[in-house]
Write a protein that holds these residues in place. Structure first.
Motif, short mmCIF file in Angstrom:
data_model
loop_
_atom_site.label_atom_id
_atom_site.label_comp_id
_atom_site.label_asym_id
_atom_site.label_seq_id
_atom_site.Cartn_x
_atom_site.Cartn_y
_atom_site.Cartn_z
N ALA A 49 48.91 -23.88 19.51
CA ALA A 49 48.11 -23.31 20.43
C ALA A 49 48.55 -22.14 21.06
CB ALA A 49 47.70 -24.35 21.55
N SER A 51 51.42 -19.99 20.10
CA SER A 51 51.56 -19.05 19.20
C SER A 51 50.20 -18.30 18.87
CB SER A 51 52.15 -19.54 17.94
OG SER A 51 51.38 -20.33 17.08
N VAL A 52 49.18 -18.84 18.40
CA VAL A 52 47.83 -18.11 18.47
C VAL A 52 47.31 -17.36 19.75
CG1 VAL A 52 45.35 -18.32 17.92
CG2 VAL A 52 46.99 -19.55 16.51
N MET A 53 47.48 -18.11 20.73
CA MET A 53 47.14 -17.52 21.94
C MET A 53 48.33 -16.29 22.35
SD MET A 53 44.83 -17.17 24.36
CE MET A 53 43.84 -18.67 23.91
N VAL A 71 49.45 -19.32 27.47
CA VAL A 71 50.76 -19.05 26.99
C VAL A 71 52.04 -19.85 27.46
CG1 VAL A 71 52.21 -17.55 25.83
CG2 VAL A 71 49.90 -17.09 25.25
N ARG A 150 40.01 -16.46 17.15
CA ARG A 150 41.44 -16.83 17.43
C ARG A 150 41.43 -17.34 18.86
NH1 ARG A 150 45.07 -11.91 16.83
NH2 ARG A 150 43.14 -10.87 17.50
N SER A 151 40.87 -17.10 19.42
CA SER A 151 40.74 -17.58 20.99
C SER A 151 40.34 -19.00 21.06
CB SER A 151 40.13 -17.04 22.07
OG SER A 151 40.85 -15.63 22.29
N SER A 154 42.57 -21.35 19.19
CA SER A 154 43.95 -21.52 20.28
C SER A 154 43.49 -22.72 21.24
CB SER A 154 44.41 -20.50 21.11
OG SER A 154 45.32 -20.86 21.79
#
Length: 183
Positions: A49, A51-53, A71, A150-151, A154
């Protein structure tokens, strides 16, 4: 004949209390594997979560504060899950269960930190989910679809981490009550 008796007595000695046998470790591990499995899931989900954010935050040049909050909470949750996972594995290796060999102060601290991590994760994931929905970044014109996907991924992993943290919080609450009733 004396030599065979010496050899058999050498192997019949009880195991050292400082070096638990493999059978004993397997018995301890299978008594309470749920907390170890939950700590692993917490670490993996919160790591994915945040790392993607963090990648999404880099793409928007840090202009959205709730992404920064997500983050930061993800990093804290991941670090806490890693610390708890390390301690849980250390307890398994040294031969202590979650309710034996651990002080009541540790039980209280773990329960409080699990609760705080759970609430912070749901707060951060909700803030980001609301931002994604309301901000117009994921508009109907199709712009920012990679950013949106991607959001959304995450936020999904943050919610999965929240579920793992909440289940762990229930278990640590159970261990805390069990520890209090024994005292």
């Amino acid at each position: 004949m004396e030599e065979s008796q010496q050899q058999s007595s050498k192997f019949d000695a009880p195991p050292s209390p400082y070096v638990p046998s493999r059978v004993y470790l397997a018995q301890i591990y299978w008594k309470k594997p749920a907390i170890v499995v939950l700590r692993v899931l917490q670490f993996i989900f919160s790591l994915i979560a945040f790392s993607v954010m963090a990648d999404v935050l880099h793409d928007v040049q840090g202009s959205i504060k709730s992404l920064s909050y997500t983050v930061a909470i993800g990093v804290l949750a991941c670090a806490y899950a890693l610390a708890q996972l390390s301690f849980s594995l250390w307890c398994v290796i040294r031969g202590a269960t979650s309710s034996a060999g651990v002080t009541p102060l540790y039980q209280y601290a773990t329960f409080i930190c699990d609760q705080m991590s759970t609430y912070f994760l749901i707060s951060a994931a909700s803030a980001t989910a609301t931002l994604i929905d309301v901000s117009g970044v994921c508009g109907s014109n199709g712009s920012g679809t990679n950013l949106c996907s991607r959001s959304t991924a995450s936020v999904t992993f943050a919610f999965l981490a929240f579920l793992a943290f909440s289940a762990s919080s229930v278990l640590t609450g159970y261990y805390l009550v069990k520890c209090i009733l024994k005292a």
